[in-house]
Scaffold this motif. Structure first.
Motif, PDB file in Angstrom:
ATOM      1  N   UNK A 123     -18.917   2.900  87.344  1.00 12.89           N
ATOM      2  CA  UNK A 123     -18.564   4.311  87.555  1.00 12.89           C
ATOM      3  C   UNK A 123     -17.759   4.490  88.837  1.00 12.89           C
ATOM      4  N   UNK A 124     -18.149   3.789  89.890  1.00 13.96           N
ATOM      5  CA  UNK A 124     -17.437   3.881  91.172  1.00 13.96           C
ATOM      6  C   UNK A 124     -16.044   3.268  91.066  1.00 13.96           C
ATOM      7  N   UNK A 125     -15.913   2.176  90.309  1.00 15.97           N
ATOM      8  CA  UNK A 125     -14.600   1.568  90.113  1.00 15.97           C
ATOM      9  C   UNK A 125     -13.663   2.518  89.373  1.00 15.97           C
ATOM     10  N   UNK A 126     -14.192   3.191  88.361  1.00 13.23           N
ATOM     11  CA  UNK A 126     -13.397   4.172  87.621  1.00 13.23           C
ATOM     12  C   UNK A 126     -12.941   5.297  88.535  1.00 13.23           C
ATOM     13  N   UNK A 127     -13.826   5.718  89.421  1.00 15.49           N
ATOM     14  CA  UNK A 127     -13.488   6.784  90.365  1.00 15.49           C
ATOM     15  C   UNK A 127     -12.370   6.353  91.305  1.00 15.49           C
ATOM     16  N   UNK A 128     -12.394   5.089  91.737  1.00 19.06           N
ATOM     17  CA  UNK A 128     -11.334   4.571  92.618  1.00 19.06           C
ATOM     18  C   UNK A 128      -9.986   4.630  91.923  1.00 19.06           C
ATOM     19  N   UNK A 129      -9.935   4.178  90.660  1.00 19.75           N
ATOM     20  CA  UNK A 129      -8.671   4.183  89.915  1.00 19.75           C
ATOM     21  C   UNK A 129      -8.184   5.617  89.640  1.00 19.75           C
ATOM     22  N   UNK A 130      -9.114   6.516  89.339  1.00 14.40           N
ATOM     23  CA  UNK A 130      -8.741   7.917  89.114  1.00 14.40           C
ATOM     24  C   UNK A 130      -8.187   8.542  90.395  1.00 14.40           C
ATOM     25  N   UNK A 131      -8.822   8.220  91.508  1.00 16.93           N
ATOM     26  CA  UNK A 131      -8.363   8.734  92.808  1.00 16.93           C
ATOM     27  C   UNK A 131      -6.973   8.203  93.131  1.00 16.93           C
ATOM     28  N   UNK A 132      -6.753   6.928  92.830  1.00 18.45           N
ATOM     29  CA  UNK A 132      -5.443   6.307  93.073  1.00 18.45           C
ATOM     30  C   UNK A 132      -4.369   6.950  92.208  1.00 18.45           C
ATOM     31  N   UNK A 133      -4.683   7.219  90.946  1.00 16.06           N
ATOM     32  CA  UNK A 133      -3.725   7.881  90.055  1.00 16.06           C
ATOM     33  C   UNK A 133      -3.383   9.283  90.550  1.00 16.06           C
ATOM     34  N   UNK A 134      -4.394   9.978  91.052  1.00 15.66           N
ATOM     35  CA  UNK A 134      -4.163  11.319  91.594  1.00 15.66           C
ATOM     36  C   UNK A 134      -3.251  11.263  92.815  1.00 15.66           C
ATOM     37  N   UNK A 135      -3.490  10.262  93.662  1.00 15.27           N
ATOM     38  CA  UNK A 135      -2.634  10.077  94.844  1.00 15.27           C
ATOM     39  C   UNK A 135      -1.184   9.824  94.436  1.00 15.27           C
ATOM     40  N   UNK A 136      -0.990   8.972  93.423  1.00 12.82           N
ATOM     41  CA  UNK A 136       0.364   8.669  92.956  1.00 12.82           C
ATOM     42  C   UNK A 136       1.050   9.915  92.406  1.00 12.82           C
ATOM     43  N   UNK A 137       0.310  10.730  91.687  1.00 20.69           N
ATOM     44  CA  UNK A 137       0.885  11.936  91.094  1.00 20.69           C
ATOM     45  C   UNK A 137       1.297  12.943  92.167  1.00 20.69           C
ATOM     46  N   UNK A 138       0.537  13.010  93.251  1.00 20.58           N
ATOM     47  CA  UNK A 138       0.876  13.962  94.319  1.00 20.58           C
ATOM     48  C   UNK A 138       2.069  13.494  95.144  1.00 20.58           C
ATOM     49  N   UNK A 139       2.316  12.185  95.156  1.00 20.04           N
ATOM     50  CA  UNK A 139       3.437  11.665  95.946  1.00 20.04           C
ATOM     51  C   UNK A 139       4.631  11.238  95.103  1.00 20.04           C
ATOM     52  N   UNK A 140       4.365  10.851  93.849  1.00 15.83           N
ATOM     53  CA  UNK A 140       5.442  10.355  92.981  1.00 15.83           C
ATOM     54  C   UNK A 140       5.477  11.098  91.655  1.00 15.83           C
ATOM     55  N   UNK A 141       5.161  12.377  91.689  1.00 11.51           N
ATOM     56  CA  UNK A 141       5.122  13.167  90.462  1.00 11.51           C
ATOM     57  C   UNK A 141       6.479  13.293  89.791  1.00 11.51           C
ATOM     58  N   UNK A 142       6.501  13.911  88.626  1.00 10.73           N
ATOM     59  CA  UNK A 142       7.736  14.045  87.841  1.00 10.73           C
ATOM     60  C   UNK A 142       8.833  14.780  88.604  1.00 10.73           C
ATOM     61  N   UNK A 143       8.454  15.703  89.483  1.00  8.83           N
ATOM     62  CA  UNK A 143       9.454  16.492  90.199  1.00  8.83           C
ATOM     63  C   UNK A 143       9.892  15.837  91.498  1.00  8.83           C
ATOM     64  N   UNK A 144       9.390  14.630  91.764  1.00 12.44           N
ATOM     65  CA  UNK A 144       9.698  13.945  93.015  1.00 12.44           C
ATOM     66  C   UNK A 144      10.642  12.777  92.784  1.00 12.44           C
ATOM     67  N   UNK A 145      11.588  12.581  93.722  1.00 11.42           N
ATOM     68  CA  UNK A 145      12.478  11.427  93.685  1.00 11.42           C
ATOM     69  C   UNK A 145      11.991  10.329  94.614  1.00 11.42           C
TER      70      UNK A 145
END
Length: 220
Positions: free
Chosen positions: A69-91
Motif C-alpha cells: 500500500x505504501x509503495x502504491x502511494x509513493x508511485x501515485x505521489x510521483x505521478x501527481x508531482x509529474x502532472x503538476x510540473x509536466x502537465x499537458x499545458x506545460x512545455x
C-alpha cells in the motif's frame, strides 16, 4: 589623421543559438568537441544549444522497506508531482538520472595517513598500532582502485532557454532557472514529506564531479 571606424553592433542572427548536436565520431574528436556543454555560470551548465541547466540531487526512498500500500502511494505521489510540473499545458522538460558513483573517501584516507605519520614520529611509537593503521590505508586504497565502494545518486535535471548570446539574456535565464529550481525542490519535498525526502541544488564543484563520473567512473 585617419578617421576611426565605429564598431558595428552585432546583428540579431549573430547572437542566436544555432548549434545542432552532431553524431559523435569516436576517435577523431576531443571531449570538448563532443560535449554539449559550453561553460559553467553560477552553478548552472551553459549548453552550446542555448540552454541553462541545473542539477538537483534528491535522497532516495527504499521501497523494499515499504508495504504494498505504501509503495502504491509513493508511485501515485510521483505521478501527481509529474502532472503538476509536466502537465499537458506545460512545455517543461526534465531528465532523471540514477548514477552509480565511487564513494568519496579521500578525506577519510588522508586522515588515516596523517595518523600513521604521527604514530611513526612519536618517541614511544606503538609499532603494532602503526601497522594496524597502515592496513586500513592499504585496504581502502585497494577498494578504491577496484571500484568496490560505490553509492547511488538520484539526480533531476531541469533547464531554461537562453534567449540569445548576450550577458543580459544569460543573467535573466539564470534568475528564471533559480526560481524554477526552488519551486521544483519545494514541490518535491512537500509531495514526499511523509517519506522524509530531501532535495538540494548542486553547486559548481558538485556538478563538475557528476560530469567527471559520467565520463570516467573511476573519477581520475
Amino acid at each position: 589623421m585617419m578617421a576611426m571606424k565605429r564598431p558595428q553592433a552585432k546583428k540579431a542572427d549573430d547572437l542566436a543559438y544555432t548549434y545542432t548536436p552532431r553524431k559523435i565520431n569516436s576517435g577523431t574528436q576531443t571531449i570538448t568537441d563532443m560535449s554539449l556543454i559550453q561553460a559553467i555560470y553560477k552553478s548552472f551548465l551553459v549548453t552550446k544549444s542555448g540552454y541553462l541547466v541545473a542539477i538537483i540531487e534528491t535522497s532516495g526512498i527504499n521501497l523494499e522497506l515499504l508495504n504494498e500500500e505504501e509503495q502504491t502511494d509513493v508511485f501515485d505521489t510521483y505521478n501527481t508531482f509529474l502532472m503538476t510540473t509536466l502537465g499537458d499545458s506545460s512545455n517543461e522538460q526534465q531528465q532523471y538520472l540514477d548514477m552509480t558513483i565511487p564513494v568519496d573517501v579521500d578525506d577519510y584516507l588522508l586522515s588515516y595517513k596523517k595518523r600513521y605519520l604521527q604514530e611513526k614520529d612519536k618517541e614511544n611509537s606503538n609499532r603494532e598500532r602503526a601497522k594496524l593503521i597502515a592496513s586500513y590505508i592499504d585496504d581502502l586504497s585497494v577498494k578504491m582502485q577496484a571500484q568496490e565502494m560505490s553509492t547511488k545518486k538520484h539526480l533531476l535535471v531541469v533547464k531554461q532557454p537562453i534567449k540569445n548570446k548576450t550577458y543580459l539574456s544569460l543573467n535573466k535565464a539564470s534568475v528564471d532557472l533559480d526560481d524554477k529550481v526552488t519551486q521544483t525542490i519545494n514541490r518535491l519535498e512537500n509531495a514526499f514529506d511523509g517519506y522524509d525526502l530531501q532535495a538540494n541544488k548542486l553547486h559548481s564543484d558538485e556538478v563538475l564531479a557528476v560530469l567527471k563520473n559520467l565520463v570516467n567512473f573511476s573519477g581520475h
